[in-house]
Design an enzyme around this catalytic site. Structure first.
Site, mmCIF file in Angstrom:
data_model
loop_
_atom_site.group_PDB
_atom_site.id
_atom_site.type_symbol
_atom_site.label_atom_id
_atom_site.label_comp_id
_atom_site.label_asym_id
_atom_site.label_seq_id
_atom_site.Cartn_x
_atom_site.Cartn_y
_atom_site.Cartn_z
ATOM 1 N N HIS A 181 -6.931 -60.564 -13.739
ATOM 2 C CA HIS A 181 -7.460 -61.191 -12.527
ATOM 3 C C HIS A 181 -6.381 -62.091 -11.926
ATOM 4 C CE1 HIS A 181 -9.839 -63.750 -9.922
ATOM 5 N NE2 HIS A 181 -10.770 -62.817 -9.961
ATOM 6 N N ASN A 184 -18.442 -61.601 -11.840
ATOM 7 C CA ASN A 184 -17.460 -62.407 -12.565
ATOM 8 C C ASN A 184 -17.875 -63.867 -12.381
ATOM 9 O OD1 ASN A 184 -15.231 -63.746 -13.513
ATOM 10 N ND2 ASN A 184 -13.822 -62.995 -11.929
ATOM 11 N N TRP A 185 -18.473 -64.420 -13.433
ATOM 12 C CA TRP A 185 -18.986 -65.802 -13.303
ATOM 13 C C TRP A 185 -17.868 -66.836 -13.351
ATOM 14 C CZ3 TRP A 185 -24.003 -66.089 -16.884
ATOM 15 C CH2 TRP A 185 -24.911 -65.123 -16.438
ATOM 16 N N LYS A 186 -16.678 -66.402 -13.740
ATOM 17 C CA LYS A 186 -15.533 -67.323 -13.870
ATOM 18 C C LYS A 186 -15.902 -68.501 -14.769
ATOM 19 C CE LYS A 186 -13.819 -65.611 -9.509
ATOM 20 N NZ LYS A 186 -13.029 -65.819 -8.291
ATOM 21 N N GLY A 190 -12.763 -65.964 -2.883
ATOM 22 C CA GLY A 190 -13.356 -67.294 -2.751
ATOM 23 C C GLY A 190 -13.102 -67.956 -1.409
ATOM 24 N N SER A 224 -14.775 -62.152 -1.777
ATOM 25 C CA SER A 224 -15.783 -62.595 -0.807
ATOM 26 C C SER A 224 -16.838 -61.536 -0.483
ATOM 27 C CB SER A 224 -15.115 -63.114 0.475
ATOM 28 O OG SER A 224 -14.321 -64.252 0.181
ATOM 29 N N GLU A 264 -8.334 -56.580 -5.391
ATOM 30 C CA GLU A 264 -8.764 -57.907 -4.954
ATOM 31 C C GLU A 264 -7.608 -58.613 -4.243
ATOM 32 O OE1 GLU A 264 -12.320 -59.383 -7.453
ATOM 33 O OE2 GLU A 264 -10.495 -60.013 -8.459
ATOM 34 N N GLU A 309 -6.440 -64.942 -10.792
ATOM 35 C CA GLU A 309 -6.458 -66.333 -11.270
ATOM 36 C C GLU A 309 -5.747 -66.442 -12.618
ATOM 37 O OE1 GLU A 309 -10.666 -66.883 -10.754
ATOM 38 O OE2 GLU A 309 -10.366 -66.816 -8.581
ATOM 39 N N GLY A 355 -17.533 -62.510 -7.324
ATOM 40 C CA GLY A 355 -17.393 -63.820 -7.946
ATOM 41 C C GLY A 355 -18.543 -64.725 -7.552
ATOM 42 N N GLY A 356 -18.309 -65.569 -6.549
ATOM 43 C CA GLY A 356 -19.284 -66.584 -6.152
ATOM 44 C C GLY A 356 -20.700 -66.056 -5.967
HETATM 45 P P1 PGA Z 1 -15.289 -64.090 -4.883
HETATM 46 O O1 PGA Z 1 -14.399 -63.729 -6.180
HETATM 47 O O2 PGA Z 1 -16.364 -63.041 -4.789
HETATM 48 O O3 PGA Z 1 -15.836 -65.461 -5.177
HETATM 49 O O4 PGA Z 1 -14.363 -64.054 -3.715
HETATM 50 C C1 PGA Z 1 -14.128 -62.399 -6.527
HETATM 51 C C2 PGA Z 1 -13.302 -62.360 -7.771
HETATM 52 O O5 PGA Z 1 -12.440 -63.224 -7.955
HETATM 53 O O6 PGA Z 1 -13.481 -61.463 -8.614
#
Ligand code: PGA
Length: 259
Positions: free
Chosen positions: A103, A15-17, A182, A221, A176, A105, A242-243
């Site tokens: 998600h 997930n590149w966000k 993050g 994470s 999640e 977010e 994500g990251g």
């Molecule tokens: P993260 O994000 O790996 O940066 O913690 C995961 C996500 O939000 O899907």
């Protein structure tokens, strides 16, 4: 991959966000394509979800590779007066096979309710997309002992039970924990096991036998350093990253930990 997960093929999703201009996205996609072209065995599926602006360009770079692309959200309606929004069919038209929905977010930043996530999932399935429905508790919910109740509520409200197109292949659920996204913090093995086994049980109540084929991803994470341990857990059928999905070598290392 451990976990006695039988027929469920692991899925490693990036997930590149809201990260990456064209040059960054293309460089990342090209690095993934180079890696994918040199690979013979695909024991797990790989998926990347770039920002919508890069979907077409990233898809072209990854064409012919065993790497799918997906969106990070879609609108519940098929088309119409929804300025700034993107429909599921538009994602499919760009080459997407998948979409991430609900998600945390989006639930936080855009006030998305379980009902809205469900409506989006119905739209996604209707457009032939596979849906990754995200759920997870906040830190306050965990601290007050409400984790499993929150997961049950989010699942029953967000999963498009009884809708056309719902199958063990088209639905993926990502657990999640909001406090792990993050932050560099991950739940203990026991906490992940408890959540995933609860989710599998609740899903069985909702969709019956189909639940056994639905892949449950862990997200929050995930990094190359912790991926093998997390992916080996029972009922963990992959990861939503994500990251660490923004660097090709790290993301590919996570993939390698799944197979
Ligand atoms: P993260 O994000 O790996 O940066 O913690 C995961 C996500 O939000 O899907």
């Amino acid at each position: 991959m451990g976990g006695q997960n039988g027929q469920r093929r692991p899925l490693i999703a990036g997930n590149w966000k809201m990260n990456g201009l064209r040059a960054d996205g293309l460089a990342l996609a090209e690095a993934l394509a180079a890696w994918a072209k040199g690979r013979q065995a695909w024991g797990a599926e790989m998926l990347v979800c770039p920002p919508a602006t890069l979907l077409g360009a990233v898809g072209r770079v990854l064409e012919g590779c065993q790497v799918s692309i997906g969106g990070q959200d879609c609108h519940a309606a098929a088309q119409g007066a929804h300025t700034g929004d993107i429909s599921a069919a538009m994602l499919a038209d760009c080459g997407a096979d998948w979409v991430i929905l609900g998600h945390s977010e989006r639930r936080q930043d855009h006030g998305e309710s379980d009902g809205l996530v469900r409506a989006k999932a119905v739209a996604a399935l209707g457009a032939g997309l596979k849906a990754i429905v995200c759920i997870g508790e906040t830190e306050a919910e965990r601290d007050s002992g409400r984790t499993l109740a929150v997961l049950s509520r989010q699942l029953s409200g967000s999963v498009p039970v009884g809708e056309d197109g719902l199958s063990g292949d088209s639905l993926v659920v990502a657990y999640e924990p909001v406090w792990a996204i993050g932050t560099g913090r991950t739940p203990s093995r026991e906490q992940i096991l408890e959540a995933h086994s609860h989710i599998r049980g609740e899903l069985t109540g909702l969709v019956g036998d189909v639940a056994g084929a639905v892949r449950l991803l862990y997200g929050g994470s995930v990094k190359p350093e912790n991926a093998a341990e997390i992916l080996a857990l029972e009922d963990v059928d992959g990861a939503l990253v994500g990251g660490a999905s923004l660097k090709a070598d790290g993301f590919c290392a996570i993939y390698d930990a799944a197979v």
